[in-house]
Enzyme design. Sequence first.
Site, PDB file in Angstrom:
ATOM      1  N   ASP A  31       0.858  -1.193   0.000  1.00 49.80           N
ATOM      2  CA  ASP A  31       0.000   0.000   0.000  1.00 49.80           C
ATOM      3  C   ASP A  31       0.893   1.242   0.000  1.00 49.80           C
ATOM      4  OD1 ASP A  31      -3.258   0.073   1.043  1.00 49.80           O
ATOM      5  OD2 ASP A  31      -2.176   1.978   0.870  1.00 49.80           O
ATOM      6  N   ASN A  32       0.363   2.346  -0.506  1.00 45.02           N
ATOM      7  CA  ASN A  32       1.100   3.615  -0.401  1.00 45.02           C
ATOM      8  C   ASN A  32       0.364   4.607   0.500  1.00 45.02           C
ATOM      9  OD1 ASN A  32      -1.035   4.419  -1.954  1.00 45.02           O
ATOM     10  ND2 ASN A  32       0.189   5.453  -3.529  1.00 45.02           N
ATOM     11  N   ASN A 104       0.959  -3.668 -13.621  1.00 42.26           N
ATOM     12  CA  ASN A 104       2.068  -4.159 -12.803  1.00 42.26           C
ATOM     13  C   ASN A 104       1.670  -5.365 -11.956  1.00 42.26           C
ATOM     14  OD1 ASN A 104       3.893  -2.200 -13.735  1.00 42.26           O
ATOM     15  ND2 ASN A 104       3.064  -0.674 -12.321  1.00 42.26           N
ATOM     16  N   ALA A 119     -10.108  -6.429  -8.190  1.00 43.37           N
ATOM     17  CA  ALA A 119     -11.262  -5.810  -7.525  1.00 43.37           C
ATOM     18  C   ALA A 119     -11.884  -4.830  -8.514  1.00 43.37           C
ATOM     19  CB  ALA A 119     -10.805  -5.076  -6.265  1.00 43.37           C
ATOM     20  N   TYR A 150     -12.556   6.830 -12.372  1.00 39.90           N
ATOM     21  CA  TYR A 150     -12.664   5.556 -11.645  1.00 39.90           C
ATOM     22  C   TYR A 150     -13.274   4.487 -12.551  1.00 39.90           C
ATOM     23  CZ  TYR A 150     -14.155   2.448  -7.763  1.00 39.90           C
ATOM     24  OH  TYR A 150     -14.361   1.387  -6.913  1.00 39.90           O
ATOM     25  N   LYS A 154     -11.406   1.174 -14.157  1.00 38.65           N
ATOM     26  CA  LYS A 154     -11.817  -0.192 -13.801  1.00 38.65           C
ATOM     27  C   LYS A 154     -12.235  -0.972 -15.046  1.00 38.65           C
ATOM     28  CE  LYS A 154     -11.502  -0.159  -9.199  1.00 38.65           C
ATOM     29  NZ  LYS A 154     -10.656  -1.085  -8.415  1.00 38.65           N
ATOM     30  N   THR A 180     -20.137  -1.781  -0.274  1.00 38.58           N
ATOM     31  CA  THR A 180     -19.844  -2.600   0.905  1.00 38.58           C
ATOM     32  C   THR A 180     -19.438  -1.688   2.057  1.00 38.58           C
ATOM     33  OG1 THR A 180     -19.183  -4.408  -0.522  1.00 38.58           O
ATOM     34  CG2 THR A 180     -18.377  -4.504   1.734  1.00 38.58           C
TER      35      THR A 180
HETATM   36  P1  NAD Z   1      -9.916   2.064   0.499  1.00 36.54           P
HETATM   37  O1  NAD Z   1      -9.654   3.443   0.017  1.00 36.54           O
HETATM   38  O2  NAD Z   1     -10.203   1.862   1.945  1.00 36.54           O
HETATM   39  O3  NAD Z   1      -8.706   1.106   0.118  1.00 36.54           O
HETATM   40  C1  NAD Z   1      -7.932   1.250  -1.035  1.00 36.54           C
HETATM   41  C2  NAD Z   1      -6.471   1.067  -0.658  1.00 36.54           C
HETATM   42  O4  NAD Z   1      -5.655   1.148  -1.840  1.00 36.54           O
HETATM   43  C3  NAD Z   1      -5.974   2.159   0.294  1.00 36.54           C
HETATM   44  O5  NAD Z   1      -5.312   1.572   1.391  1.00 36.54           O
HETATM   45  C4  NAD Z   1      -5.021   2.990  -0.555  1.00 36.54           C
HETATM   46  O6  NAD Z   1      -4.007   3.623   0.186  1.00 36.54           O
HETATM   47  C5  NAD Z   1      -4.512   1.930  -1.537  1.00 36.54           C
HETATM   48  N1  NAD Z   1      -3.980   2.485  -2.787  1.00 36.54           N
HETATM   49  C6  NAD Z   1      -4.599   3.317  -3.663  1.00 36.54           C
HETATM   50  N2  NAD Z   1      -3.790   3.613  -4.698  1.00 36.54           N
HETATM   51  C7  NAD Z   1      -2.617   2.950  -4.459  1.00 36.54           C
HETATM   52  C8  NAD Z   1      -1.388   2.850  -5.163  1.00 36.54           C
HETATM   53  N3  NAD Z   1      -1.175   3.519  -6.301  1.00 36.54           N
HETATM   54  N4  NAD Z   1      -0.417   2.063  -4.654  1.00 36.54           N
HETATM   55  C9  NAD Z   1      -0.604   1.370  -3.506  1.00 36.54           C
HETATM   56  N5  NAD Z   1      -1.756   1.436  -2.791  1.00 36.54           N
HETATM   57  C10 NAD Z   1      -2.750   2.222  -3.263  1.00 36.54           C
HETATM   58  O7  NAD Z   1     -11.126   1.507  -0.395  1.00 36.54           O
HETATM   59  P2  NAD Z   1     -11.890   0.102  -0.320  1.00 36.54           P
HETATM   60  O8  NAD Z   1     -13.322   0.376  -0.137  1.00 36.54           O
HETATM   61  O9  NAD Z   1     -11.204  -0.810   0.630  1.00 36.54           O
HETATM   62  O10 NAD Z   1     -11.686  -0.408  -1.811  1.00 36.54           O
HETATM   63  C11 NAD Z   1     -10.743  -1.436  -2.122  1.00 36.54           C
HETATM   64  C12 NAD Z   1     -10.931  -1.882  -3.562  1.00 36.54           C
HETATM   65  O11 NAD Z   1     -12.244  -2.392  -3.745  1.00 36.54           O
HETATM   66  C13 NAD Z   1     -10.759  -0.747  -4.579  1.00 36.54           C
HETATM   67  O12 NAD Z   1     -10.092  -1.263  -5.719  1.00 36.54           O
HETATM   68  C14 NAD Z   1     -12.183  -0.374  -4.938  1.00 36.54           C
HETATM   69  O13 NAD Z   1     -12.279   0.133  -6.236  1.00 36.54           O
HETATM   70  C15 NAD Z   1     -12.895  -1.707  -4.804  1.00 36.54           C
HETATM   71  N6  NAD Z   1     -14.329  -1.537  -4.521  1.00 36.54           N
HETATM   72  C16 NAD Z   1     -14.766  -1.220  -3.263  1.00 36.54           C
HETATM   73  C17 NAD Z   1     -16.127  -1.060  -3.053  1.00 36.54           C
HETATM   74  C18 NAD Z   1     -16.687  -0.763  -1.676  1.00 36.54           C
HETATM   75  O14 NAD Z   1     -17.904  -0.627  -1.548  1.00 36.54           O
HETATM   76  N7  NAD Z   1     -15.909  -0.687  -0.629  1.00 36.54           N
HETATM   77  C19 NAD Z   1     -17.037  -1.182  -4.109  1.00 36.54           C
HETATM   78  C20 NAD Z   1     -16.540  -1.470  -5.367  1.00 36.54           C
HETATM   79  C21 NAD Z   1     -15.182  -1.672  -5.567  1.00 36.54           C
END
Ligand code: NAD
Length: 316
Positions: A31-32, A104, A119, A150, A154, A180
């Site tokens: 993670d970043n 990547n 995801a 976004y 995706k 979620t």
């Molecule tokens: P979140 O923001 O809590 O988590 C995303 C994580 O990705 C964060 O920790 C962020 O720091 C990290 N990140 C982002 N860009 C990065 C990069 N370039 N390098 C390294 N780390 C990076 O969001 P979430 O709700 O946990 O979502 C996680 C995944 O699930 C995402 O891909 C999102 O598109 C997908 N998603 C989530 C939902 C939902 O309802 N929560 C719905 C549809 C899709």
Amino acid sequence: MRILITGAAGFLGSHLCDRLLAEGHEVVGMDNFVTGRPENLAHLSGHQRFSFIRHDVSNFIFVPGKLDAVMHFASPASPNPNSPYGYVNLPIQTMKAGALGTHNSLGVARAYNAKFILASTSEIYGDPEVHPQKESYWGRVNPVGERSVYDEAKRFAEALTMAYHRYHGIDTRIVRIFNTYGPRMRLDDGRVVPNFIKQALQEKPLTIYGDGSQTRSFCYVDDLVEGIYRLLLSDEHRPVNIGNPHEINILEFAKTINALLENSTPLAMFPERRGESDPERRRPDISRAKEVLNWEPVVSLEEGLRKTIPYFQESL
Ligand code: NAD
Ligand code: UDP
């Protein structure tokens, strides 16, 4: 298995780490922290089967040692322009995480001949003309709309995943995640669940965008993680919707939160973010998940919210 999870410090990523470790796997988190937080992984510090690499997935990924699976979850995920963590305010990072980050992540999966899970999201359906949304629906996304950074990233990520599957024979999966919620969501990421719970706990008006007639279908995080774990163990290469088909409009949702907190804060109506930037209806058709994964959600909205509220109370 030894599994790389990108986005491990985020809401979903951190729950996936917990589940995979509980199943006996070894997890490498990456993670970043652009939207995630170290606190989400603090409880794993010192865990023998967990390690962490701070890295931006938009750059070449190197993970020493073999990998059996790569789960690409890194991406900002909140659409709310009022939050600094909303992807509208991180547009280039969001496109890079979805495009370069997926490339990547697929590259590292290919290098180790590992399984790959992307995801993806219900947002690839855009503002849908088909309801509920089935995986066979191709979607309605405005390529230059506010959410396109976004949605299109995706959609590109799905196409790239299928290209690696078809051309390089990578063992890929695509999960289309619908809204979620649960503990470890950022209180300030602007999504409706943390917004309403925070506002209600602070006895501030609940901010409804538009007239609140737009619908969503909310899935509790444990149900989602179960579906994703089953998908990982399956051999399904087609996209699979994972979400809760119980649909509710945002006005009713606000009333549910108030009722659960025995709160009577007023609802504040704000200009709508409808049309291209705020899909009007969203509900997953989960027949594919039922058929191929024997999965369906078991946690009701009320039960899930009762499990989530204490986390936000503590965070506040
Ligand atoms: P979140 O923001 O809590 O988590 C995303 C994580 O990705 C964060 O920790 C962020 O720091 C990290 N990140 C982002 N860009 C990065 C990069 N370039 N390098 C390294 N780390 C990076 O969001 P979430 O709700 O946990 O979502 C996680 C995944 O699930 C995402 O891909 C999102 O598109 C997908 N998603 C989530 C939902 C939902 O309802 N929560 C719905 C549809 C899709
Ligand atoms: N929403 C709202 N008030 C808020 C936050 C969100 O009315 O404080 C609405 C938003 O306009 C959308 C729905 O709730 O219709 C879900 O928003 P969220 O940001 O959680 O994610 P989305 O499902 O739009 O991706």
